[in-house]
Design an enzyme around this catalytic site. Structure first.
Site, PDB file in Angstrom:
ATOM      1  N   HIS A 112       0.858  -1.182   0.000  1.00 32.82           N
ATOM      2  CA  HIS A 112       0.000   0.000   0.000  1.00 32.82           C
ATOM      3  C   HIS A 112       0.898   1.238   0.000  1.00 32.82           C
ATOM      4  O   HIS A 112       1.701   1.406   0.916  1.00 32.82           O
ATOM      5  CB  HIS A 112      -0.914  -0.007   1.217  1.00 32.82           C
ATOM      6  CG  HIS A 112      -1.802  -1.209   1.247  1.00 32.82           C
ATOM      7  ND1 HIS A 112      -1.359  -2.449   1.661  1.00 32.82           N
ATOM      8  CD2 HIS A 112      -3.093  -1.360   0.887  1.00 32.82           C
ATOM      9  CE1 HIS A 112      -2.347  -3.308   1.569  1.00 32.82           C
ATOM     10  NE2 HIS A 112      -3.416  -2.678   1.099  1.00 32.82           N
ATOM     11  N   ASP A 121      -6.523 -10.636   0.508  1.00 33.11           N
ATOM     12  CA  ASP A 121      -6.494  -9.205   0.199  1.00 33.11           C
ATOM     13  C   ASP A 121      -5.998  -8.392   1.390  1.00 33.11           C
ATOM     14  O   ASP A 121      -5.499  -8.941   2.379  1.00 33.11           O
ATOM     15  CB  ASP A 121      -7.872  -8.731  -0.290  1.00 33.11           C
ATOM     16  CG  ASP A 121      -8.938  -8.706   0.801  1.00 33.11           C
ATOM     17  OD1 ASP A 121      -8.626  -8.925   2.005  1.00 33.11           O
ATOM     18  OD2 ASP A 121     -10.104  -8.463   0.470  1.00 33.11           O
ATOM     19  N   SER A 122      -6.144  -7.089   1.314  1.00 36.00           N
ATOM     20  CA  SER A 122      -5.660  -6.186   2.365  1.00 36.00           C
ATOM     21  C   SER A 122      -6.288  -6.465   3.724  1.00 36.00           C
ATOM     22  O   SER A 122      -5.688  -6.194   4.759  1.00 36.00           O
ATOM     23  CB  SER A 122      -5.944  -4.737   1.973  1.00 36.00           C
ATOM     24  OG  SER A 122      -5.345  -4.432   0.738  1.00 36.00           O
TER      25      SER A 122
END
Length: 186
Positions: free
Chosen positions: A58, A101-102
């Site tokens: 990110h 995922d995140s």
């Protein structure tokens, strides 16, 4: 049902309208070229591929630190695909991948990828690629509603191993994610 049959079934479901459009379109615009390449990659694969997600990062300039501290940046998962090299030496691939995922929830992605490929060294095994991927994903935080995506694609490879990557653009605290994986051809 074998893994290959499952993969082919899901790719067929995802790209069936595109394949039909390719056979109905006599005009050779960009969409016809795209669908022709998807169909040819589906019907005439030269390789089968294993995908191993490697990193999700990110962009720190686009997130509050408390958000990035909570996010998963180790996208455990795997994928399978089939691919071919065209007469110009460019790569085409169909694939299905699932990864964490995140939010550490499972995210599937099925798609088609294309890369213009350069071989800048005397050793033809080394290559660089730049192109795009177009596909469909679904996420837990979006209630697994299918979301289409077109993203940039870049790679560096040697022999049957390739490190591919994309960047998911976004706004502050949303998107702006670098995602990369290894692809091994068989």
């Amino acid at each position: 049902m074998s893994v290959k049959r499952c993969f082919l079934f899901y790719i067929l479901l995802a790209f069936h309208p595109l394949a039909q459009a390719a056979t109905d379109n006599s005009d050779k615009g960009w969409f016809a070229t795209f669908t022709d390449n998807v169909v040819q990659t589906w019907n005439e694969p030269q390789h089968y591929d294993l995908y191993v997600p490697a990193i999700t990062w990110h962009a720190r300039f686009a997130y509050d630190k408390d958000k990035t501290d909570e996010y998963n940046e180790r996208p455990w998962g795997a994928g399978i695909g089939q691919s071919r090299w065209d007469e110009k030496g460019n790569w085409h691939g169909l694939y299905a991948m699932a990864f964490k995922d995140s939010y550490n929830k499972w995210e599937p992605f099925i798609g088609y990828g294309w890369e213009k490929t350069w071989r800048p060294l005397a050793d033809d095994n080394f290559r660089l690629g730049l192109g795009y991927t177009a596909g469909v994903t679904a996420r837990d935080n979006w209630k697994y509603i299918p979301i289409p995506a077109v993203l940039p694609l870049a790679s560096v490879g040697y022999g049957p191993a390739t490190f591919q990557m994309t960047y998911i653009p976004g706004t502050y605290n949303n998107g702006n994610v670098y995602f990369a994986w290894f692809r091994f051809q068989f």
